[in-house]
Write a protein that holds these residues in place. Structure first.
Motif, PDB file in Angstrom:
ATOM      1  N   GLY A 141      72.918  -1.279 142.973  1.00  0.00           N
ATOM      2  CA  GLY A 141      72.456  -0.946 141.635  1.00  0.00           C
ATOM      3  C   GLY A 141      73.254   0.189 141.034  1.00  0.00           C
ATOM      4  N   ALA A 142      73.410   1.280 141.779  1.00  0.00           N
ATOM      5  CA  ALA A 142      74.169   2.421 141.284  1.00  0.00           C
ATOM      6  C   ALA A 142      75.641   2.077 141.118  1.00  0.00           C
ATOM      7  CB  ALA A 142      74.000   3.607 142.226  1.00  0.00           C
TER       8      ALA A 142
ATOM      9  N   LEU B 187      77.114  -0.875 140.475  1.00  0.00           N
ATOM     10  CA  LEU B 187      77.407  -1.751 139.344  1.00  0.00           C
ATOM     11  C   LEU B 187      77.127  -1.082 138.004  1.00  0.00           C
ATOM     12  CD1 LEU B 187      76.103  -5.133 140.796  1.00  0.00           C
ATOM     13  CD2 LEU B 187      78.435  -4.236 140.764  1.00  0.00           C
ATOM     14  N   ALA B 188      76.373   0.017 138.036  1.00  0.00           N
ATOM     15  CA  ALA B 188      76.134   0.775 136.806  1.00  0.00           C
ATOM     16  C   ALA B 188      77.171   1.878 136.595  1.00  0.00           C
ATOM     17  CB  ALA B 188      74.735   1.396 136.842  1.00  0.00           C
ATOM     18  N   HIS B 189      78.075   2.073 137.538  1.00  0.00           N
ATOM     19  CA  HIS B 189      79.077   3.140 137.421  1.00  0.00           C
ATOM     20  C   HIS B 189      79.916   2.913 136.158  1.00  0.00           C
ATOM     21  CE1 HIS B 189      82.526   5.691 138.312  1.00  0.00           C
ATOM     22  NE2 HIS B 189      81.830   6.243 139.281  1.00  0.00           N
ATOM     23  N   PRO B 190      80.206   3.948 135.399  1.00  0.00           N
ATOM     24  CA  PRO B 190      80.936   3.764 134.136  1.00  0.00           C
ATOM     25  C   PRO B 190      82.314   3.140 134.300  1.00  0.00           C
ATOM     26  CG  PRO B 190      80.644   6.100 134.674  1.00  0.00           C
ATOM     27  CD  PRO B 190      79.746   5.340 135.569  1.00  0.00           C
TER      28      PRO B 190
ATOM     29  N   ARG C 214      81.778  -0.581 134.786  1.00  0.00           N
ATOM     30  CA  ARG C 214      81.415  -1.179 133.496  1.00  0.00           C
ATOM     31  C   ARG C 214      82.620  -1.242 132.550  1.00  0.00           C
ATOM     32  NH1 ARG C 214      75.854  -1.240 132.443  1.00  0.00           N
ATOM     33  NH2 ARG C 214      76.230  -0.885 130.224  1.00  0.00           N
TER      34      ARG C 214
ATOM     35  N   ARG D 286      75.616 -11.958 140.294  1.00  0.00           N
ATOM     36  CA  ARG D 286      75.889 -11.493 138.940  1.00  0.00           C
ATOM     37  C   ARG D 286      77.203 -12.016 138.398  1.00  0.00           C
ATOM     38  NH1 ARG D 286      74.983  -5.333 137.501  1.00  0.00           N
ATOM     39  NH2 ARG D 286      75.825  -6.284 135.618  1.00  0.00           N
TER      40      ARG D 286
END
Length: 281
Positions: A134-135, A137-140, A143, A179
Motif C-alpha cells: 500500500g505504501a 504503490l502510493a509513493h510519489p 505514481r 492492479r
C-alpha cells in the motif's frame, strides 16, 4: 513503509545485497560480508554460480520484456546494488523511453543507486519495503513514473527466498499484478532446494546472520506464481535454461577468493535459481 530519510549503513552484520554484489564482482561490500560468503560457500559452493546466473537472467528477461513484450515501464523490487547492465540500462538500450523505479531498503543500495542515477528523470531508486504494498504503490515517484493503466513489468529477482510465509508472499506478488493492466509481466526468481537437510542448513545459517530466508521447492514456487498468470516459454525453469544466450554481455570476473567455487553448480545437486517470466492476460 516508505521513508526517504537516509538510514544508517551497518558494517557489523552481513547484508544480502552486498554479499550478492561481491559474487558478481562488485566492490561495494565490507569485511563482514566477505567473511560470511567465505564461511557459507564451502557448504553451498553452487551459490556463487547461482548468483551470477540470476544476474545474467536479468539481462535476458529485461531484453525480452523491452523488445518482444513491448514493455516501457519497470518496477524492480529489491533491486540490489548497481553493477553492469542494470535494469534501466538494458531496457533503455532497446527502448530509450523506458521508465524504471528501483525499490530497496538497504541503505548502501540507495546511496550508490542515487549516485548512478543523478540527473536521470526517467529512472529513480526509492527507499521502500516492498512488503508494504500500500505504501509503496502510493509513493510519489511510483505514481509519477508508473502508469498502471498501461502494461508494466514487475521484477522480483532473487528476492523470493527472503520472503517467508509470514510475509504473505503470494499476496505481495499478486497485489501489484492485480492492479497492473493486461499485458503486464512478472519476472521472478528464487533459490530452490529439494534436499530438506541442505535447505534447513541454509535457512539456519541465513537466519543466524539476520537475513530472512525461506527455502521452497519448485512446486511451491509454482503455487506462489501461477494464479491467472501465463508463463512465457520456456516456463518456470532453472534460470540457466531460460532462453540462454552465450553471446550476451559477460559479468565482471569473480573475486579471487571465490574463484574456487566457480562451476560447482555442475555437481548435480538439486539447488538452483529457479523462475521465469509470466504474463497477465
Amino acid at each position: 513503509m516508505t521513508d526517504d530519510r537516509e538510514p544508517m549503513i551497518r558494517d557489523d552484520i552481513p547484508a544480502s545485497a552486498r554479499v550478492y554484489g561481491w559474487a558478481l564482482g562488485g566492490k561495494d561490500n565490507y569485511q563482514v560480508d566477505r567473511d560470511f560468503a567465505l564461511k557459507t560457500a564451502p557448504a553451498f559452493p553452487e551459490s556463487i554460480d547461482i548468483s551470477r546466473q540470476n544476474r545474467l537472467f536479468l539481462y535476458r528477461a529485461v531484453r525480452y520484456l523491452a523488445t518482444e513484450a513491448g514493455i516501457r515501464q519497470f518496477l524492480d523490487m529489491g533491486c540490489g546494488l548497481p553493477t553492469n547492465n542494470n535494469v534501466h540500462q538494458v531496457a533503455q538500450r532497446f527502448t530509450p523511453d523506458a521508465r524504471v523505479v528501483y525499490v530497496d531498503i538497504d541503505p548502501i543500495v540507495l546511496a550508490y543507486g542515487r549516485a548512478l542515477l543523478a540527473g536521470d528523470g526517467s529512472t529513480v531508486v526509492i527507499n521502500a519495503d516492498f512488503r508494504d504494498q500500500g505504501a509503496l504503490l502510493a509513493h510519489p515517484d511510483v505514481r509519477r513514473l508508473i502508469d498502471f493503466d498501461e502494461p508494466l513489468a514487475v521484477l522480483f529477482l532473487s528476492v523470493g527466498h527472503h520472503l517467508t510465509d509470514a510475509d504473505d508472499p503470494r499476496g505481495i506478488l499478486h497485489n501489484v499484478m492485480d492492479r497492473a493492466a493486461p499485458g503486464s509481466h512478472l519476472a521472478f526468481s528464487q533459490i530452490v532446494c529439494s534436499d530438506p537437510d541442505r535447505a534447513a542448513d541454509l535457512e539456519a545459517r541465513m537466519s543466524a546472520a539476520g537475513i530472512p530466508w525461506q527455502n521452497r521447492t519448485r512446486e511451491q514456487v509454482h503455487a506462489l506464481l501461477e494464479n491467472g498468470l501465463e508463463p512465457v516459454e520456456p516456463g518456470l525453469v532453472n534460470l540457466l535454461h531460460w532462453r540462454p544466450d552465450p553471446g550476451q554481455p559477460p559479468l565482471p570476473p569473480v573475486p579471487d577468493e571465490l574463484a574456487q567455487f566457480v562451476g560447482a553448480s555442475r555437481m548435480g545437486r538439486d539447488m538452483c535459481e529457479y523462475g521465469g517470466v509470466l504474463r497477465k492476460p
